[in-house]
Design a protein around this motif. Structure first.
Motif, mmCIF file in Angstrom:
data_model
loop_
_atom_site.group_PDB
_atom_site.id
_atom_site.type_symbol
_atom_site.label_atom_id
_atom_site.label_comp_id
_atom_site.label_asym_id
_atom_site.label_seq_id
_atom_site.Cartn_x
_atom_site.Cartn_y
_atom_site.Cartn_z
ATOM 1 N N LYS A 122 0.833 -1.215 0.000
ATOM 2 C CA LYS A 122 0.000 0.000 0.000
ATOM 3 C C LYS A 122 0.860 1.255 0.000
ATOM 4 C CE LYS A 122 -4.250 -1.770 2.050
ATOM 5 N NZ LYS A 122 -4.931 -1.960 3.347
ATOM 6 N N THR A 131 2.109 1.809 -3.571
ATOM 7 C CA THR A 131 1.085 2.271 -4.521
ATOM 8 C C THR A 131 0.641 3.696 -4.207
ATOM 9 O OG1 THR A 131 -0.630 1.122 -3.249
ATOM 10 C CG2 THR A 131 0.241 -0.004 -5.175
ATOM 11 N N LYS A 132 0.556 4.046 -2.928
ATOM 12 C CA LYS A 132 0.205 5.420 -2.571
ATOM 13 C C LYS A 132 1.219 6.406 -3.140
ATOM 14 C CE LYS A 132 -3.360 5.520 0.388
ATOM 15 N NZ LYS A 132 -4.563 6.319 0.141
ATOM 16 N N GLN A 142 0.972 6.616 -6.882
ATOM 17 C CA GLN A 142 -0.219 7.369 -7.256
ATOM 18 C C GLN A 142 0.008 8.880 -7.157
ATOM 19 O OE1 GLN A 142 -3.260 5.823 -4.723
ATOM 20 N NE2 GLN A 142 -4.600 5.249 -6.440
ATOM 21 N N LYS A 159 0.250 11.694 -10.166
ATOM 22 C CA LYS A 159 -0.612 12.880 -10.184
ATOM 23 C C LYS A 159 0.216 14.167 -10.236
ATOM 24 C CE LYS A 159 -3.217 13.849 -6.498
ATOM 25 N NZ LYS A 159 -4.032 13.283 -5.374
ATOM 26 N N LYS A 199 -0.271 4.416 -17.976
ATOM 27 C CA LYS A 199 -1.117 3.216 -17.942
ATOM 28 C C LYS A 199 -0.581 2.175 -16.980
ATOM 29 C CE LYS A 199 -3.116 3.252 -22.582
ATOM 30 N NZ LYS A 199 -2.776 2.790 -23.929
ATOM 31 N N SER A 208 -1.227 3.266 -13.421
ATOM 32 C CA SER A 208 -2.640 3.118 -13.025
ATOM 33 C C SER A 208 -2.952 1.670 -12.695
ATOM 34 C CB SER A 208 -3.566 3.582 -14.147
ATOM 35 O OG SER A 208 -3.393 4.948 -14.366
ATOM 36 N N LYS A 209 -2.464 0.819 -13.562
ATOM 37 C CA LYS A 209 -2.668 -0.606 -13.344
ATOM 38 C C LYS A 209 -2.056 -1.037 -12.007
ATOM 39 C CE LYS A 209 -4.000 -4.611 -15.112
ATOM 40 N NZ LYS A 209 -5.332 -4.878 -15.684
ATOM 41 N N SER A 220 -1.334 0.826 -9.429
ATOM 42 C CA SER A 220 -2.004 1.427 -8.275
ATOM 43 C C SER A 220 -3.271 0.690 -7.888
ATOM 44 C CB SER A 220 -2.386 2.877 -8.571
ATOM 45 O OG SER A 220 -1.241 3.625 -8.839
ATOM 46 N N ASN A 221 -3.966 0.188 -8.878
ATOM 47 C CA ASN A 221 -5.248 -0.441 -8.584
ATOM 48 C C ASN A 221 -5.166 -1.944 -8.357
ATOM 49 O OD1 ASN A 221 -6.646 2.035 -8.809
ATOM 50 N ND2 ASN A 221 -6.530 1.865 -11.035
ATOM 51 N N ALA A 222 -3.992 -2.495 -8.670
ATOM 52 C CA ALA A 222 -3.859 -3.943 -8.535
ATOM 53 C C ALA A 222 -3.629 -4.320 -7.076
ATOM 54 C CB ALA A 222 -2.676 -4.412 -9.365
ATOM 55 N N ASP A 223 -3.894 -5.542 -6.739
ATOM 56 C CA ASP A 223 -3.461 -5.955 -5.408
ATOM 57 C C ASP A 223 -2.134 -6.686 -5.526
ATOM 58 O OD1 ASP A 223 -3.941 -8.543 -6.115
ATOM 59 O OD2 ASP A 223 -5.837 -8.677 -5.045
#
Lengths: 169, 169
Positions: B91, B94-95, B98, B102, B147, B150-151, B153-156
């Motif tokens: 986490k 990914t944070k 992300q 941005k 891309k 994004s992938k 960040s949203n993946a586990d």
DNA sequence: CTAAACTTTCAGAATAAAGTGAAACAAATT
DNA sequence: AATTTGTTTCACTTTATTCTGAAAGTTTAG
């Protein structure tokens, strides 16, 4: 938007990006300038274009050469030295990744390895347990990242992009 | 190596790493401290541990909360506020990814998009051609990176690691 | 060998970033 | 509503980074 506006935008934004990547603004701007220049540029050209001193240009070029993304070039019948940027975006990216891996990831891995499996009767059980758990998890992650970066650095772009396409679908 | 040496090493190295990532040293050290602390810490705890002022701790915690990697926590029957770090390494990663996406990638993509397909009779053919070629190549790369991020960040983490294993073999 | 043309270095100046601490603010308790 | 306890802000100081420009160093040509 005309050419000089676009050029200005590009150089400025590249500078901003550089700053947030720990590359100093001027260095990044010089790199931006070289990247969009059709011809290699001399120290004078860069000084004039970006309004910075000779010393600064010289130091910055040296640093960019250390990153491996700018090269010296001689022109026939010219004593002066010229500089050009790597223009292959893939090579640029892998060079930067390689350098960052070397400068940042390796020291962290080294440190995390050193602090694995702390035992200390003076510290509380919770403290020891927490630092051991975290350093182990971080080391695992750092090692994975290291492997991915190595693979990335040595791969060619076609392999990478075809893998990506599968990955991000 | 005993516990307090390891703790010191960890906090220092985290500070160095932070600096080269554009996160200020103290912020990174506070994060390092919270990461290995078994209990949430108060502002006082942090001040004392790292020998820094109240104002600095307060500002730094705010910034770390903006990154989404440190959270406020209240303890029962305690008026004081406590702070704890996200401890799941996945986490955390990914944070950070992300936020960087941005803050850094999007502005560059925006700029590159704006300078696509320059036409300008006042500039030389070579200049126009070079800036168009480079900005197009960079935009393609930036979009691909976007891309992937994004992938990511949203993946586990389990999906990601199983994919990685295949990727890096 | 000497001079001219060019390049690099580095001590100090300028600028930018980070840190302090006291004052203002907010919340809870009596 | 006054006091106590805790939090946040911000003008100022300190520290770190970046930049300048003059001096030293190199190279080439006559």
């Amino acid at each position: 938007m005309n050419y000089s506006e676009a050029k200005y935008e590009m150089i400025q934004q590249w500078g901003v990006l550089g700053s947030s990547w720990g590359i100093n603004k001027t260095e990044a701007q010089i790199h931006g300038l070289l990247m969009i220049s059709p011809e290699p540029l001399s120290v004078e050209d860069i000084m004039e274009e970006l309004k910075i001193s000779r010393g600064n240009v010289s130091m910055s070029l040296r640093s960019l050469m250390d990153w491996g993304i700018v090269h010296k070039r001689f022109k026939l019948n010219e004593r002066k030295e010229f500089f050009e940027s790597e223009k292959d975006v893939w090579k640029l990216a892998t060079k930067v990744a390689q350098e960052r891996q070397k400068r940042e990831l390796l020291p962290v891995i080294e440190m995390l390895t050193r602090i694995q499996n702390i035992k200390d009767p003076k510290a509380t059980k919770e403290e020891v347990s927490e630092i051991n758990t975290m350093s182990k998890a971080l080391l695992k992650f750092a090692n994975q990242s290291d492997k991915v970066l190595s693979k990335f650095s040595n791969a060619d772009s076609s392999w990478f992009f075809s893998t990506l396409v599968k990955l991000i679908k």
